[in-house]
Write a protein that holds these residues in place. Structure first.
Motif, PDB file in Angstrom:
ATOM      1  N   ILE A  91       0.848  -1.205   0.000  1.00 26.98           N
ATOM      2  CA  ILE A  91       0.000   0.000   0.000  1.00 26.98           C
ATOM      3  C   ILE A  91       0.878   1.248   0.000  1.00 26.98           C
ATOM      4  O   ILE A  91       1.795   1.383   0.808  1.00 26.98           O
ATOM      5  CB  ILE A  91      -0.921  -0.008   1.239  1.00 26.98           C
ATOM      6  CG1 ILE A  91      -1.776  -1.276   1.241  1.00 26.98           C
ATOM      7  CG2 ILE A  91      -1.798   1.235   1.275  1.00 26.98           C
ATOM      8  CD1 ILE A  91      -2.264  -1.682   2.604  1.00 26.98           C
ATOM      9  N   LYS A  92       0.574   2.144  -0.918  1.00 26.80           N
ATOM     10  CA  LYS A  92       1.345   3.378  -1.032  1.00 26.80           C
ATOM     11  C   LYS A  92       0.407   4.565  -1.251  1.00 26.80           C
ATOM     12  O   LYS A  92      -0.694   4.401  -1.773  1.00 26.80           O
ATOM     13  CB  LYS A  92       2.329   3.295  -2.205  1.00 26.80           C
ATOM     14  CG  LYS A  92       3.357   2.188  -2.092  1.00 26.80           C
ATOM     15  CD  LYS A  92       4.235   2.130  -3.325  1.00 26.80           C
ATOM     16  CE  LYS A  92       5.242   0.990  -3.242  1.00 26.80           C
ATOM     17  NZ  LYS A  92       6.072   0.897  -4.476  1.00 26.80           N
ATOM     18  N   LYS A  93       0.874   5.738  -0.856  1.00 28.42           N
ATOM     19  CA  LYS A  93       0.111   6.961  -1.123  1.00 28.42           C
ATOM     20  C   LYS A  93       1.073   8.069  -1.497  1.00 28.42           C
ATOM     21  O   LYS A  93       2.235   8.069  -1.074  1.00 28.42           O
ATOM     22  CB  LYS A  93      -0.719   7.374   0.098  1.00 28.42           C
ATOM     23  CG  LYS A  93       0.087   7.792   1.330  1.00 28.42           C
ATOM     24  CD  LYS A  93      -0.831   8.229   2.460  1.00 28.42           C
ATOM     25  CE  LYS A  93      -0.051   8.727   3.671  1.00 28.42           C
ATOM     26  NZ  LYS A  93       0.656   7.664   4.374  1.00 28.42           N
ATOM     27  N   VAL A 104      -3.517   6.786  -4.227  1.00 33.11           N
ATOM     28  CA  VAL A 104      -3.434   5.641  -3.324  1.00 33.11           C
ATOM     29  C   VAL A 104      -3.341   4.397  -4.204  1.00 33.11           C
ATOM     30  O   VAL A 104      -4.101   4.256  -5.169  1.00 33.11           O
ATOM     31  CB  VAL A 104      -4.660   5.529  -2.405  1.00 33.11           C
ATOM     32  CG1 VAL A 104      -4.611   4.221  -1.610  1.00 33.11           C
ATOM     33  CG2 VAL A 104      -4.741   6.708  -1.455  1.00 33.11           C
ATOM     34  N   SER A 105      -2.398   3.520  -3.905  1.00 31.01           N
ATOM     35  CA  SER A 105      -2.240   2.297  -4.692  1.00 31.01           C
ATOM     36  C   SER A 105      -2.061   1.094  -3.782  1.00 31.01           C
ATOM     37  O   SER A 105      -1.668   1.227  -2.616  1.00 31.01           O
ATOM     38  CB  SER A 105      -1.036   2.417  -5.637  1.00 31.01           C
ATOM     39  OG  SER A 105       0.163   2.550  -4.889  1.00 31.01           O
ATOM     40  N   CYS A 106      -2.336  -0.090  -4.327  1.00 37.17           N
ATOM     41  CA  CYS A 106      -2.159  -1.332  -3.565  1.00 37.17           C
ATOM     42  C   CYS A 106      -2.111  -2.508  -4.522  1.00 37.17           C
ATOM     43  O   CYS A 106      -2.506  -2.411  -5.690  1.00 37.17           O
ATOM     44  CB  CYS A 106      -3.299  -1.518  -2.560  1.00 37.17           C
ATOM     45  SG  CYS A 106      -4.928  -1.753  -3.306  1.00 37.17           S
ATOM     46  N   ASP A 107      -1.601  -3.621  -4.035  1.00 35.85           N
ATOM     47  CA  ASP A 107      -1.630  -4.883  -4.759  1.00 35.85           C
ATOM     48  C   ASP A 107      -2.737  -5.756  -4.162  1.00 35.85           C
ATOM     49  O   ASP A 107      -3.063  -5.620  -2.980  1.00 35.85           O
ATOM     50  CB  ASP A 107      -0.294  -5.619  -4.637  1.00 35.85           C
ATOM     51  CG  ASP A 107       0.844  -4.880  -5.339  1.00 35.85           C
ATOM     52  OD1 ASP A 107       0.539  -4.020  -6.186  1.00 35.85           O
ATOM     53  OD2 ASP A 107       2.018  -5.175  -5.027  1.00 35.85           O
ATOM     54  N   PHE A 108      -3.298  -6.643  -4.970  1.00 35.29           N
ATOM     55  CA  PHE A 108      -4.323  -7.559  -4.466  1.00 35.29           C
ATOM     56  C   PHE A 108      -4.055  -8.977  -4.970  1.00 35.29           C
ATOM     57  O   PHE A 108      -3.449  -9.165  -6.030  1.00 35.29           O
ATOM     58  CB  PHE A 108      -5.723  -7.106  -4.887  1.00 35.29           C
ATOM     59  CG  PHE A 108      -5.899  -6.883  -6.364  1.00 35.29           C
ATOM     60  CD1 PHE A 108      -6.171  -7.934  -7.227  1.00 35.29           C
ATOM     61  CD2 PHE A 108      -5.780  -5.605  -6.907  1.00 35.29           C
ATOM     62  CE1 PHE A 108      -6.330  -7.735  -8.591  1.00 35.29           C
ATOM     63  CE2 PHE A 108      -5.931  -5.382  -8.276  1.00 35.29           C
ATOM     64  CZ  PHE A 108      -6.211  -6.454  -9.118  1.00 35.29           C
ATOM     65  N   LYS A 109      -4.497  -9.949  -4.178  1.00 34.58           N
ATOM     66  CA  LYS A 109      -4.321 -11.349  -4.543  1.00 34.58           C
ATOM     67  C   LYS A 109      -5.470 -11.870  -5.387  1.00 34.58           C
ATOM     68  O   LYS A 109      -5.354 -12.895  -6.056  1.00 34.58           O
ATOM     69  CB  LYS A 109      -4.178 -12.204  -3.272  1.00 34.58           C
ATOM     70  CG  LYS A 109      -2.909 -11.913  -2.485  1.00 34.58           C
ATOM     71  CD  LYS A 109      -2.810 -12.815  -1.260  1.00 34.58           C
ATOM     72  CE  LYS A 109      -1.516 -12.545  -0.493  1.00 34.58           C
ATOM     73  NZ  LYS A 109      -1.396 -13.397   0.717  1.00 34.58           N
ATOM     74  N   ASP A 110      -6.610 -11.166  -5.333  1.00 38.18           N
ATOM     75  CA  ASP A 110      -7.795 -11.555  -6.099  1.00 38.18           C
ATOM     76  C   ASP A 110      -8.633 -10.306  -6.343  1.00 38.18           C
ATOM     77  O   ASP A 110      -8.738  -9.458  -5.446  1.00 38.18           O
ATOM     78  CB  ASP A 110      -8.612 -12.596  -5.321  1.00 38.18           C
ATOM     79  CG  ASP A 110      -9.736 -13.177  -6.148  1.00 38.18           C
ATOM     80  OD1 ASP A 110     -10.782 -12.502  -6.262  1.00 38.18           O
ATOM     81  OD2 ASP A 110      -9.589 -14.284  -6.680  1.00 38.18           O
TER      82      ASP A 110
END
Length: 228
Positions: A91-93, A104-110
């Motif tokens: 998670i980054k901002k 705002v950014s993030c990675d997701f598994k699904d």
């Protein structure tokens, strides 16, 4: 429950202006296995000169002007909430108070986990506004190689807009929402005729004017079929 969101906090600033001042960019990158990343950008740079003056005031047009500290707190609330969401990481901002651009950014598994991010916000909005928005906005079928962006128009959007003061309505005149979806496989078809496929066939872009969205003239819904 997420009580303060990046969307609400930045739109609060936008509502202080008497001219349109914001663009929202939704970017989602999806791999073939369904994992991916999401970036949301709120860009108010086209009104940065006016916003710089407004930020020096306590209130305008009956609205309290949030301070930089309050905006920073809103961003922290968002990232804190994401950190508690299962399957969400990296998670980054970013914040640029010179040009009024926030991300705002993030990675997701699904992909389904993106729906979970907004679920509480949508439920709360439905309670307060008497709306019936679905909590399912995205879906990806890795075997069928299909991506869905769901959206069903609710007439309450237009009703709520009509209750705004005229100076607040002006905020949305030239505002827009742009959605960009990127994939590993080429796109073979899209259901939304307003969307455009990139030259390399691996991305789809849809830009929706805020007024067209509010009045139900243009939809975010799209079914994207990828090559298998």
């Amino acid at each position: 429950m997420l009580k303060k969101t990046l969307l609400y906090s930045l739109l609060a600033i936008c509502s202080l202006c008497c001219t349109s001042c914001f663009d929202i960019l939704e970017e989602i990158n999806i791999k073939n296995d369904g994992t991916g990343s999401m970036l949301v950008t709120f860009n108010m740079s086209k009104s940065k000169t006016k916003l710089a003056s407004i930020m020096m005031l306590d209130s305008i047009n009956g609205h309290k002007v949030p301070s930089e500290d309050e905006i920073n707190l809103f961003l922290k609330d968002v990232t804190d909430y994401l950190e508690k969401t299962e399957g969400i990481g990296n998670i980054k901002k970013t914040k640029d108070f010179d040009n009024y651009i926030f991300t705002v950014s993030c990675d997701f598994k699904d992909v389904e986990q993106i729906n979970g991010i907004f679920k509480d916000i949508i439920i709360e909005q439905n309670k307060k506004g008497g709306t019936h928005f679905s909590t399912k906005n995205f879906a990806f079928n890795s075997s069928e190689k299909t991506f869905h962006r769901y959206f069903t128009y609710d007439d309450s959007i237009k009703k709520s807009f009509n209750h705004l003061k005229s100076e607040d309505q002006k905020v949305f005149q030239d505002a827009s929402l742009t959605a960009i979806y990127r994939f590993e496989n080429p796109v073979t078809s899209i259901s939304n005729t307003k969307a455009r496929v990139s030259p390399n066939k691996k991305a789809v872009m849809l830009k929706v004017g805020a007024m067209d969205f509010i009045m139900g003239k243009q939809s975010l819904a799209n079914k994207i079929q990828l090559s298998k």
